[in-house]
Design a protein around this motif. Structure first.
Motif, PDB file in Angstrom:
ATOM      1  N   PRO A   1       1.128  -1.029  -0.077  1.00  0.00           N
ATOM      2  CA  PRO A   1       0.053   0.052  -0.113  1.00  0.00           C
ATOM      3  C   PRO A   1       0.845   1.225  -0.087  1.00  0.00           C
ATOM      4  O   PRO A   1       1.968   1.226   0.763  1.00  0.00           O
ATOM      5  CB  PRO A   1      -0.728  -0.042   1.216  1.00  0.00           C
ATOM      6  N   LEU A   2       0.547   2.449  -0.600  1.00  0.00           N
ATOM      7  CA  LEU A   2       1.390   3.358  -1.002  1.00  0.00           C
ATOM      8  C   LEU A   2       1.119   4.656  -0.070  1.00  0.00           C
ATOM      9  O   LEU A   2       1.037   5.566  -0.407  1.00  0.00           O
ATOM     10  CB  LEU A   2       1.251   3.936  -2.331  1.00  0.00           C
ATOM     11  N   ASN A   3       1.041   4.270   1.373  1.00  0.00           N
ATOM     12  CA  ASN A   3       1.121   5.607   2.148  1.00  0.00           C
ATOM     13  C   ASN A   3       2.747   5.711   2.393  1.00  0.00           C
ATOM     14  O   ASN A   3       3.281   4.632   2.247  1.00  0.00           O
ATOM     15  CB  ASN A   3       0.303   5.156   3.448  1.00  0.00           C
ATOM     16  N   SER A   4       3.123   6.934   2.879  1.00  0.00           N
ATOM     17  CA  SER A   4       4.430   7.013   3.038  1.00  0.00           C
ATOM     18  C   SER A   4       4.892   6.499   4.351  1.00  0.00           C
ATOM     19  O   SER A   4       3.998   6.103   5.332  1.00  0.00           O
ATOM     20  CB  SER A   4       4.663   8.480   3.230  1.00  0.00           C
TER      21      SER A   4
ATOM     22  N   TYR B   1       1.466   9.762   5.407  1.00  0.00           N
ATOM     23  CA  TYR B   1       0.208   9.991   5.071  1.00  0.00           C
ATOM     24  C   TYR B   1       0.146   9.410   3.836  1.00  0.00           C
ATOM     25  O   TYR B   1       0.845   8.604   3.264  1.00  0.00           O
ATOM     26  CB  TYR B   1       0.695  11.549   4.602  1.00  0.00           C
TER      27      TYR B   1
ATOM     28  N   HIS C   1      -6.212   2.257   3.886  1.00  0.00           N
ATOM     29  CA  HIS C   1      -5.066   2.147   4.723  1.00  0.00           C
ATOM     30  C   HIS C   1      -4.609   3.619   5.007  1.00  0.00           C
ATOM     31  O   HIS C   1      -3.532   3.719   5.817  1.00  0.00           O
ATOM     32  CB  HIS C   1      -4.129   1.221   3.990  1.00  0.00           C
TER      33      HIS C   1
ATOM     34  N   VAL D   1      -1.083  -7.752  -1.883  1.00  0.00           N
ATOM     35  CA  VAL D   1      -0.860  -6.883  -1.309  1.00  0.00           C
ATOM     36  C   VAL D   1      -0.327  -6.862   0.037  1.00  0.00           C
ATOM     37  O   VAL D   1      -1.441  -7.517   0.753  1.00  0.00           O
ATOM     38  CB  VAL D   1      -1.650  -5.659  -1.600  1.00  0.00           C
TER      39      VAL D   1
ATOM     40  N   PRO E   1       5.452   5.919  -2.439  1.00  0.00           N
ATOM     41  CA  PRO E   1       4.730   5.695  -0.890  1.00  0.00           C
ATOM     42  C   PRO E   1       4.079   7.377  -0.967  1.00  0.00           C
ATOM     43  O   PRO E   1       4.918   8.122  -0.904  1.00  0.00           O
ATOM     44  CB  PRO E   1       5.728   5.282  -0.204  1.00  0.00           C
ATOM     45  N   GLY E   2       3.077   7.335  -0.412  1.00  0.00           N
ATOM     46  CA  GLY E   2       2.454   8.316   0.125  1.00  0.00           C
ATOM     47  C   GLY E   2       1.291   8.975  -1.102  1.00  0.00           C
ATOM     48  O   GLY E   2       0.435   9.908  -0.874  1.00  0.00           O
TER      49      GLY E   2
ATOM     50  N   SER F   1      -0.783   6.967  -2.095  1.00  0.00           N
ATOM     51  CA  SER F   1      -1.897   6.340  -2.173  1.00  0.00           C
ATOM     52  C   SER F   1      -3.137   7.006  -1.967  1.00  0.00           C
ATOM     53  O   SER F   1      -3.290   8.278  -1.113  1.00  0.00           O
ATOM     54  CB  SER F   1      -1.946   5.480  -0.544  1.00  0.00           C
TER      55      SER F   1
ATOM     56  N   PHE G   1      -3.700   2.732  -5.194  1.00  0.00           N
ATOM     57  CA  PHE G   1      -3.613   2.127  -3.679  1.00  0.00           C
ATOM     58  C   PHE G   1      -2.540   1.099  -3.475  1.00  0.00           C
ATOM     59  O   PHE G   1      -1.935   1.301  -2.374  1.00  0.00           O
ATOM     60  CB  PHE G   1      -4.994   1.295  -3.175  1.00  0.00           C
ATOM     61  N   ALA G   2      -1.773   0.820  -4.577  1.00  0.00           N
ATOM     62  CA  ALA G   2      -0.655  -0.104  -4.020  1.00  0.00           C
ATOM     63  C   ALA G   2       0.293   0.007  -5.060  1.00  0.00           C
ATOM     64  O   ALA G   2      -0.100   0.486  -6.433  1.00  0.00           O
ATOM     65  CB  ALA G   2      -1.038  -1.541  -3.727  1.00  0.00           C
TER      66      ALA G   2
END
Lengths: 81, 299
Positions: free
Chosen positions: A78-81, B110, B132, B224, B251-252, B254, B271-272
């Motif tokens: 998942p692409l949160n930081s 974030y 997420h 994922v 990353p970030g 999302s 999302f990924a």
């Protein structure tokens, strides 16, 4: 063990393969992707350890008109930081 | 005739600088009077000098009168040429917009504010992003605070539960209700349609900003990893590759909305992706829209 049906669409072939390979831990993805003008069933594995298992399933895949590529690509995140 | 408006900070426009080459008013020592209270100065119609004082620093009328006398004398202003008023310091206008970095109050890091959902019946506005990002991978509680940096901007309203059992997921989706006093920037309404294999898309994310890519697949199945040894299988996802030498996402990003370049339609919710590669995965827009309807946003 089983044999995939003949004369099926690439979408159906992908669904049948998906049902078999997605449970392999090192398999990270499967889908139909375009490469030039060709639709290819791509199976992504996280490392070489899954290749032999995937090949076993592919040996059952008798409808040879549908190309399959095995590539190495890590588990998605998942692409949160 | 020159016109000027009040502004905070150092506005040395017009009369003051032109005629007297005076330094900025704020911070200038006029015999010890409260000049650090100056929060704005400028020239308004008919060459009237207008000075604003911070109401937090000015307590007595004599202070205002003394400053007026000193300014008039120092800058040789004509009678009636100076106006002083007292008000609170202005604050920057803040507004929410797509592409900003947001997240659950407890989240380290974030994600991206993808876009807005407007409930016309209730006259409320909602932020759209991922589970997420807003709901801590199912661990959050409805009503939890959502932040932009240290600023509370809204509260978690709903999310689609992530299934880690091996059953297929289709959405990593959550919405948060925006606090009623927040300003939001809406550039327009988008249509929603299925993505097409081969079409070119763009997104604006909190990390990589605007990037460009191409839809490689619209029915991709991917696993994922959600940390703590958990992974979720997603089916019928968009697989996007970058068109440029840089990654489509990092990353970030999302929660970014993915739009078709041909018509601006909303086609996917990012999302990924795989770290250090150009592979990005997104939920299809139509299932996202259908989930909004299930939640009652279009009744």
């Amino acid at each position: 063990m089983g044999v995939l049906s003949m004369n099926i669409s690439i979408e159906s072939a992908k669904k049948e393969l998906e049902g078999k390979v997605i449970s392999i831990p090192s398999v990270t993805g499967i889908g139909i992707v375009t490469k030039g003008d060709t639709s290819v069933i791509e199976i992504a594995i996280s490392d070489e350890s899954g290749r032999e298992l995937v090949n076993e399933f592919l040996d059952e895949y008798t409808y040879k008109d549908h190309p399959v590529d095995i590539i190495i690509r890590g588990l998605a995140s998942p692409l949160n930081s | 005739m020159k016109r000027s408006v009040m502004s905070d900070g150092y506005d040395s426009h017009g009369f003051i600088c032109e005629c007297l080459h005076a330094p900025h008013l704020s911070g200038h020592n006029f015999d010890g009077h409260y000049t650090d209270a100056v929060i704005g100065a400028g020239l308004i119609a008919h060459r009237l000098v207008h000075v604003a004082l911070d109401s937090a620093k000015v307590q007595w009328q004599y202070q205002v009168n003394a400053l007026a006398n000193n300014l008039t004398r120092h800058f040789r202003l004509a009678a009636g040429q100076l106006r002083i008023h007292v008000r609170p310091l202005a604050v920057a206008q803040f507004q929410l917009e797509a592409g900003m970095s947001i997240g659950h109050n407890s989240m380290n890091g974030y994600g991206t504010l993808g876009g807005f959902l407007i409930n016309k019946k209730q006259e409320r506005h909602f932020i759209v992003s991922n589970n997420h990002v807003l709901a801590l991978n199912n661990a959050a509680t409805i009503g939890d605070a959502i932040h932009y940096g240290n600023r509370h901007i809204g509260s978690l309203s709903a999310f689609v539960n992530l299934d880690y059992s091996g059953r297929a997921n289709h959405l990593d989706l959550a919405v948060a209700r925006i606090d009623s006093d927040e300003n939001i920037a809406i550039s327009g309404y988008r249509k929603i349609r299925p993505a097409r294999v081969g079409e070119f898309v763009t997104k604006t994310g909190a990390t990589t900003q605007q990037t460009y890519g191409q839809i490689i697949s619209t029915d991709y199945t991917c696993k994922v990893g959600y940390g703590a040894g958990r992974s979720a299988v997603f089916t019928d996802q968009l697989y996007i590759k970058s068109q440029t030498g840089t990654n489509f996402s990092e990353p970030g990003d999302s929660g970014s909305f993915i739009s078709a370049r041909s018509d601006g339609a909303f086609v996917g919710l990012l999302f990924a992706g795989e770290n250090n590669s150009s592979a990005t995965f997104a939920n299809q827009a139509v299932p996202v829209f259908n989930q909004f309807k299930k939640w009652g946003f279009y009744q």
